[in-house]
Design an enzyme around this catalytic site. Structure first.
Site, PDB file in Angstrom:
ATOM      1  NE  ARG A 106       6.820   0.085   0.025  1.00  0.00           N
ATOM      2  CZ  ARG A 106       6.531  -1.177  -0.616  1.00  0.00           C
ATOM      3  NH1 ARG A 106       5.742  -2.066  -0.398  1.00  0.00           N
ATOM      4  NH2 ARG A 106       7.036  -1.041  -1.917  1.00  0.00           N
ATOM      5  CB  THR A 381      -0.406  -6.666  -2.488  1.00  0.00           C
ATOM      6  OG1 THR A 381       0.744  -6.455  -3.129  1.00  0.00           O
ATOM      7  CG2 THR A 381      -0.736  -5.512  -1.743  1.00  0.00           C
ATOM      8  CB  THR A 399       2.413  -6.163  -0.185  1.00  0.00           C
ATOM      9  OG1 THR A 399       2.829  -6.766  -0.968  1.00  0.00           O
ATOM     10  CG2 THR A 399       3.330  -4.951   0.322  1.00  0.00           C
ATOM     11  CG  ASP A 423       7.831  -2.919  -4.627  1.00  0.00           C
ATOM     12  OD1 ASP A 423       7.856  -3.135  -5.679  1.00  0.00           O
ATOM     13  OD2 ASP A 423       7.001  -2.857  -3.586  1.00  0.00           O
ATOM     14  CB  SER A 453       1.743   0.607  -6.931  1.00  0.00           C
ATOM     15  OG  SER A 453       2.795   0.978  -7.823  1.00  0.00           O
ATOM     16  N   GLY A 473      -2.291  -5.989  -6.292  1.00  0.00           N
ATOM     17  CA  GLY A 473      -2.219  -6.053  -8.079  1.00  0.00           C
ATOM     18  C   GLY A 473      -0.846  -5.095  -8.481  1.00  0.00           C
ATOM     19  N   GLY A 474       0.108  -4.937  -7.580  1.00  0.00           N
ATOM     20  CA  GLY A 474       1.194  -4.519  -8.014  1.00  0.00           C
ATOM     21  C   GLY A 474       1.033  -2.905  -8.785  1.00  0.00           C
TER      22      GLY A 474
HETATM   23  N1  GLY Z   1       4.974  -4.417  -3.539  1.00  0.00           N
HETATM   24  C1  GLY Z   1       3.990  -3.876  -4.350  1.00  0.00           C
HETATM   25  C2  GLY Z   1       3.774  -2.382  -4.035  1.00  0.00           C
HETATM   26  O1  GLY Z   1       3.948  -1.922  -2.801  1.00  0.00           O
HETATM   27  O2  GLY Z   1       3.339  -1.771  -4.776  1.00  0.00           O
END
Ligand code: GLY
Length: 570
Positions: A106, A381, A399, A423, A453, A473-474
């Protein structure tokens, strides 16, 4: 001399040590009723050319991680909306012998980030500042993630895994209708945010079949091929990235880049019926939320009630309401905030939460926890699932956040910057792009990872590989993965049917239930509305790409027909 990723650890001792066939091609949306039986391996991802790259690596003797690395780089070229080297992601890995691991690559907040960096002097969020500016970008993690994955599990040469993406970037590839549409829709923002020319800008509208060549990206990928980690976090690419930041008012430094490291984390593992769910721990909210949801519905006869019938939908929505309320308060980067994982996953706690639910009427979200929301959903994403001939499995979601991330292309280096800083919770109670709200747990702090998410997941049955699943899909990622698992386990669907099935989504706030067109019959809709559920007709939800190991031993793919997703097996 070709770069060997295994060198990185020796040269950078401080770096923490990555937890991704008949030779038929079946593209989601075209042929979902693929009846081939693939025993040796499979790749399911968001773009046909990228699936082909992964399949070629498997056929050359690469394992699932090798194929996944090649797919990650190929998606960075062919799915510029979401595939990336300028973003981040999560990987869940299960080896054929049953051992599992996860890798968190991340993005991180830069060291100069501050809690209120997206607020004006009155303490209100500055519109779009966390989305379409240089400050919106977190430190990219994808390249380090791939290097780490290769160090730990890779079998083939690193250069061979990056080369297909270089070829796609330099020679170009035919764009799909969807990519043409997305590029056209984003022209004004590309022009505004990229004063020089980028290859995404075109004087006449993009159309299906146009060739997209990305020379600068090809050059960057070549450095990554030859120098691995150093090809991105050091040398000319790092210099170009820092220059881009300086010119655009960003706050990255070279030290931020050099300090970035992906982290191996212990998977979150839980049970649903006689299945074992191996999923992503924080800073993903997805793994915990998925297990909470599964436990919340486990004792109910979903199969008897039926798929998308009123009782099923009601139960699921009520579970989602409670789980997303927990998400807003308790989930964040575990290196900065003590996430109460055991308490959240305690069956007694989840049962207690569900006790306030009545079959007679919808529980108002305001009575579960207070909050407000206005926001939008994006699917930008991307997820890919891979299995190899030995039975190793990889589930990766990656993403840039919004479609094409911040829409800013790094001058000279040719890749898109993410806008993942959105986020974070910019201000308690203020929703992000996905309408998600948060507080201290997910506040901005230097070097912290923003809550996600993304829910890459692997499911075992009787101790053996059963399913590899995930989606973009967020905020809808968690509920799409959840429904896909239920579709197979409780509603006896095959993998493709489970992916095709209509979805719905609810997330506590706003107090609404989003429905794909055709998800409910009229009577069911009316019954739910009568009980107080506010049903909103929504766009397609998610792009699930999944693989099922059938009881006959062959792999069955599920490529989402909502996009260009493609399953390839052999
Ligand atoms: N950017 C969307 C997620 O990581 O949930």
């Amino acid at each position: 001399m070709p770069y060997n990723t295994h060198i990185k650890k020796a040269c950078l001792p401080l770096a923490i040590l990555l937890s991704i066939f008949s030779f038929g091609c079946v593209r989601g949306g075209l042929t979902n009723t693929d009846s081939h039986e693939y025993y040796n391996g499979m790749v399911v991802c968001a773009y046909p050319d990228a699936s082909q790259v992964g399949l070629d690596i498997l056929k050359k003797g690469g394992n699932a991680v090798d194929a996944a690395i090649a797919v990650q780089f190929a998606l960075a070229v062919t799915v510029p909306e979401a595939g990336n080297i300028g973003g981040g992601g999560f990987m869940v890995y299960r080896a054929a012998d049953g051992q599992s691991n996860t890798l968190d690559f991340r993005e991180k907040a830069p060291a100069a980030a501050t809690t209120n960096m997206f607020l004006d002097s009155a303490g209100n969020p500055v519109p779009d500042m966390s989305l379409s500016t240089h400050k919106a970008s977190g430190i990219p993690g994808s390249v380090d993630g791939m290097v780490e994955a290769h160090n730990k599990y890779g079998k083939l040469n690193w250069a061979d895994l990056v080369q297909p993406a270089i070829d796609l970037a330099n020679s170009g590839f035919k764009i799909t209708k969807e990519l043409a549409h997305d590029l056209n829709k984003t022209q004004a923002e590309f022009k505004k945010l990229n004063p020089g020319k980028t290859y995404f800008i075109k004087d006449t509208p993009w159309k299906e079949g146009d060739i997209l060549v990305q020379g600068d990206l090809g050059k960057t990928l070549t450095l990554i091929r030859d120098k691995g980690w150093y090809g991105f976090y050091d040398g000319p690419v790092a210099d170009e990235l820092i220059a881009e930041m300086k010119n655009g008012g960003g706050i990255f430094t070279k030290t931020d880049l050099q300090n970035y490291h992906a982290i191996w984390r212990k998977p979150i593992i839980g049970k649903y019926k006689n299945y074992t769910i191996i999923t992503m721990p924080p800073p993903s909210s997805g793994g915990i939320a998925l297990l909470q949801l599964l436990h919340a519905v486990e004792k109910y006869p979903l199969h008897r009630w039926g798929h998308n019938q009123d009782s099923t939908v009601q139960l699921i929505v009520e579970a989602e309401r409670r789980v997303y309320a927990d998400r807003s308060k308790y989930l964040g980067d575990p290196d900065f905030f003590k996430v109460p994982v055991d308490s959240l996953l305690n069956p007694a706690y989840i049962n207690q939460r569900m006790k306030t639910f009545s079959w007679d009427a919808a529980t108002p979200s305001a009575s579960v926890l207070p909050g407000t929301f206005v926001g939008y959903e994006s699917t930008q994403t991307t997820h890919y699932s891979v299995v190899d001939r030995d039975g190793n499995a990889v589930s990766i979601t990656t993403t840039l956040n919004n479609g094409f991330g911040s829409k800013i292309v790094v001058k000279g280096a040719g890749f898109l910057l993410n806008d993942e800083m959105d986020d974070f919770s910019e201000k308690p109670g203020v929703p992000n792009l996905f309408g998600l709200i948060g507080g201290t747990a997910n506040s901005i702090q230097p070097n912290k990872r923003m809550l996600s998410s993304m829910t890459p997941t692997i499911v075992e049955k009787d101790g053996k590989l059963f399913m590899v699943v995930g989606t973009p899909g967020g905020s809808t990622i968690i509920t799409s993965v959840f429904q896909t698992i239920l579709n197979v386990v409780d509603f006896d669907m095959g993998m493709q049917d489970a992916v095709d099935a209509k979805r719905f989504h609810s997330q506590w706030l706003p107090d609404e239930v989003y429905m794909e067109s055709g998800a409910l019959d009229t009577l069911t809709r009316q019954k739910l509305q009568k009980k107080g559920y506010k049903i909103i007709n929504d766009h397609p939800i998610g792009r699930v790409d999944a693989i099922l190991k059938t009881k006959w031993g062959y792999y069955e793919g599920g490529a989402d027909p909502r996009g260009d997703d493609t399953k390839l097996g052999y």
